[in-house]
Scaffold this active site. Structure first.
Site, PDB file in Angstrom:
ATOM      1  N   CYS A   1       0.807  -1.219   0.000  1.00 49.67           N
ATOM      2  CA  CYS A   1       0.000   0.000   0.000  1.00 49.67           C
ATOM      3  C   CYS A   1       0.838   1.266   0.000  1.00 49.67           C
ATOM      4  O   CYS A   1       0.289   2.372  -0.087  1.00 49.67           O
ATOM      5  CB  CYS A   1      -0.948  -0.013   1.188  1.00 49.67           C
ATOM      6  SG  CYS A   1      -1.851  -1.573   1.334  1.00 49.67           S
TER       7      CYS A   1
ATOM      8  N   HIS B   1      -3.395   7.622   6.065  1.00 52.03           N
ATOM      9  CA  HIS B   1      -3.537   6.318   5.418  1.00 52.03           C
ATOM     10  C   HIS B   1      -4.934   5.786   5.719  1.00 52.03           C
ATOM     11  O   HIS B   1      -5.597   5.249   4.836  1.00 52.03           O
ATOM     12  CB  HIS B   1      -2.452   5.363   5.920  1.00 52.03           C
ATOM     13  CG  HIS B   1      -2.393   4.075   5.192  1.00 52.03           C
ATOM     14  ND1 HIS B   1      -2.197   3.997   3.822  1.00 52.03           N
ATOM     15  CD2 HIS B   1      -2.525   2.785   5.628  1.00 52.03           C
ATOM     16  CE1 HIS B   1      -2.194   2.727   3.451  1.00 52.03           C
ATOM     17  NE2 HIS B   1      -2.403   1.980   4.522  1.00 52.03           N
TER      18      HIS B   1
ATOM     19  N   GLU C   1      -1.674   4.936  13.555  1.00 56.50           N
ATOM     20  CA  GLU C   1      -1.400   6.148  12.788  1.00 56.50           C
ATOM     21  C   GLU C   1      -1.753   7.391  13.616  1.00 56.50           C
ATOM     22  O   GLU C   1      -1.028   8.390  13.578  1.00 56.50           O
ATOM     23  CB  GLU C   1      -2.175   6.148  11.474  1.00 56.50           C
ATOM     24  CG  GLU C   1      -1.792   7.333  10.586  1.00 56.50           C
ATOM     25  CD  GLU C   1      -2.433   7.321   9.221  1.00 56.50           C
ATOM     26  OE1 GLU C   1      -2.004   8.110   8.357  1.00 56.50           O
ATOM     27  OE2 GLU C   1      -3.382   6.526   9.006  1.00 56.50           O
TER      28      GLU C   1
ATOM     29  N   LYS D   1      -9.798   7.092   1.750  1.00 57.21           N
ATOM     30  CA  LYS D   1     -10.276   5.714   1.651  1.00 57.21           C
ATOM     31  C   LYS D   1     -11.692   5.520   2.185  1.00 57.21           C
ATOM     32  O   LYS D   1     -12.341   4.532   1.862  1.00 57.21           O
ATOM     33  CB  LYS D   1      -9.321   4.776   2.393  1.00 57.21           C
ATOM     34  CG  LYS D   1      -7.938   4.654   1.784  1.00 57.21           C
ATOM     35  CD  LYS D   1      -7.062   3.706   2.583  1.00 57.21           C
ATOM     36  CE  LYS D   1      -5.655   3.610   2.014  1.00 57.21           C
ATOM     37  NZ  LYS D   1      -4.867   4.846   2.279  1.00 57.21           N
TER      38      LYS D   1
ATOM     39  N   HIS E   1      -9.872   1.207  -0.441  1.00 58.44           N
ATOM     40  CA  HIS E   1      -8.406   1.114  -0.377  1.00 58.44           C
ATOM     41  C   HIS E   1      -7.878   0.674  -1.736  1.00 58.44           C
ATOM     42  O   HIS E   1      -8.035  -0.478  -2.134  1.00 58.44           O
ATOM     43  CB  HIS E   1      -8.021   0.109   0.701  1.00 58.44           C
ATOM     44  CG  HIS E   1      -6.574   0.161   1.086  1.00 58.44           C
ATOM     45  ND1 HIS E   1      -5.598   0.730   0.296  1.00 58.44           N
ATOM     46  CD2 HIS E   1      -5.932  -0.287   2.199  1.00 58.44           C
ATOM     47  CE1 HIS E   1      -4.431   0.620   0.889  1.00 58.44           C
ATOM     48  NE2 HIS E   1      -4.606   0.012   2.048  1.00 58.44           N
TER      49      HIS E   1
ATOM     50  N   PHE F   1       1.689  -3.306   4.001  1.00 58.10           N
ATOM     51  CA  PHE F   1       2.136  -4.623   4.447  1.00 58.10           C
ATOM     52  C   PHE F   1       3.626  -4.748   4.143  1.00 58.10           C
ATOM     53  O   PHE F   1       4.103  -4.307   3.094  1.00 58.10           O
ATOM     54  CB  PHE F   1       1.392  -5.729   3.710  1.00 58.10           C
ATOM     55  CG  PHE F   1      -0.013  -5.992   4.207  1.00 58.10           C
ATOM     56  CD1 PHE F   1      -0.550  -5.292   5.268  1.00 58.10           C
ATOM     57  CD2 PHE F   1      -0.796  -6.963   3.600  1.00 58.10           C
ATOM     58  CE1 PHE F   1      -1.833  -5.545   5.722  1.00 58.10           C
ATOM     59  CE2 PHE F   1      -2.078  -7.224   4.041  1.00 58.10           C
ATOM     60  CZ  PHE F   1      -2.607  -6.516   5.105  1.00 58.10           C
TER      61      PHE F   1
END
Length: 414
Positions: free
Chosen positions: A164, A304, A315, A336, A341, A400
């Protein structure tokens, strides 16, 4: 030698909210969700049955059949966005030094449509019936190669693959290419088209996606206490970067300045973020230092903000540690919540959205924010867009593999 200044002169997008940037922007401000029941394949054996598809996309409306047969859907999305961005920039490549014009793009997964389709051919008809276009379509670097061919970009050209964080890494590397005098023009951004039977199945197996099958448009709810996973999205976004004096000489419209870039890794777990929030915090600090901006000068953070329990909590902690008392004064929102996403393309569309928010002095909301979470206690611009002048903003992408990236934008003042 002083680093050269880098500005954004063109943007384009294909998203679940629209087949161009203008439509996407309008719907972001309205707080519309792009989620709905999946139409492309049978989801009867999937625990999640909805996603943010690129609704209304018909390949034949954009590519002749002979061309579309050679290009996977993820590359198609980016090329459409790139056509829009290049047109918006006003660049005439016939008048440019193509050897000083490059392309760095991001994707998390690449040509999964082609991989799945070809596996069926191999099983049902045999390996000797595999298309000669299989490898050129499915390889992750195909999108950069196709873009270079389309626009005649002969400078540095490659693809970053970091889940991502992919397109944010790409944008950061494109920034460096211009700063360090390797290029004058860079086409950057990213693309993803992983809403497939296998792609969705994998994220269902990880229990990473929301299970709100009865209310898909309310499923992506970043920072809300009752969030239960992200919503898969797809699409592409393109960004044209130029060296400032190059843009000035040709009379380009400058949208904003790309000032800084930070990149770190947690080195903790392949899918889960480290709860100490050190990695994303360091990325933000690096981006601010890189751009020479104090934390208290930043007005907006494009988070994010995935709508997963761990990401949103960590975050938030990273933002508070980076900005200290100023964190409570920041406007923070998640694109998002509306687009879903976009995986490897998320950083690109989110940087494009941040650019537009700075231009128009309007910050898009985080939708579906209903129940505050004590662990997520910042101003997430809940549900309704806000008028706000933003002179400096950051955009975070966390992936990830423990990858953390941060990009710093500044209002262009000359």
């Amino acid at each position: 030698m002083a680093r050269r200044r880098v500005v954004i002169t063109g943007l384009g997008a294909v998203t679940p909210l629209g087949l161009n940037l203008a439509t996407t922007w309008d719907k972001l401000l309205l707080g519309e969700s792009g989620a709905g029941p999946i139409t492309r394949f049978d989801t009867s054996k999937h625990s999640t049955k909805f996603a943010c598809e690129v609704w209304g996309y018909v390949t034949e409306n954009f590519f002749p059949k002979t061309e579309s047969k050679r290009i996977d859907k993820y590359s198609q999305y980016f090329l459409i966005a790139a056509d829009e961005a290049m047109k918006a920039s006003g660049l005439q490549m016939d008048h440019e030094d193509r050897t000083r014009s490059g392309c760095i793009l991001g994707t998390g997964i690449g040509g999964i449509h082609e991989i799945e389709a070809t596996k069926v051919v191999q099983l049902e008809r045999g390996a000797d019936r595999i298309s000669p276009f299989f490898v050129p379509k499915m390889m992750s670097n195909a999108v950069a190669g196709q873009a270079a061919l389309r626009f005649g970009l002969q400078g540095t050209c490659y693809v970053t693959v970091s889940a991502c964080a992919s397109s944010s890494h790409a944008i950061g590397q494109a920034l460096r290419a211009i700063q360090y005098d390797e290029a004058d023009i860079m086409l950057t951004g990213g693309s993803e088209a992983a809403t497939t039977e296998l792609g969705l199945g994998g994220f269902c197996a990880l229990k990473a996606v929301s299970g709100r099958n009865d209310e898909p448009k309310r499923a992506s709810r970043p920072f809300d206490k009752n969030r239960d996973g992200f919503v898969m999205g797809e699409g592409g976004a393109a960004i044209v970067l130029e060296e400032l004096e190059h843009a000035r000489r040709r009379g380009a419209t400058i949208l904003c300045e790309l000032l800084g870039y930070g990149s770190t890794d947690d080195a903790y777990h392949i899918t889960a973020p480290n709860e100490n929030a050190d990695g994303p915090q360091r990325a933000m600090v690096m981006a601010l230092k890189d751009g020479g901006i104090r934390p208290d000068q930043v007005a907006y953070v494009n988070a994010h903000g995935t709508s997963t329990q761990l990401n949103d909590k960590i975050e938030t902690l990273a933002i508070k540690r980076t900005f200290g008392d100023h964190a409570k004064k920041l406007a923070v929102s998640s694109t998002k919540s509306m687009t879903g996403h976009l995986l490897g393309a998320s950083g690109a569309i989110e940087l494009a959205a941040t650019t537009l928010m700075m231009q128009h002095s309007r910050v898009h909301p985080t939708i579906n924010y209903e129940t505050p979470d004590p662990d997520c206690d910042l101003d997430y611009v809940p549900n309704v867009a806000r008028e706000l002048r933003v002179d400096f903003a950051i955009s975070n992408s966390l992936g990830f593999g423990g990858h953390n990236t941060c990009l710093l934008l500044g209002r262009f003042t000359g």
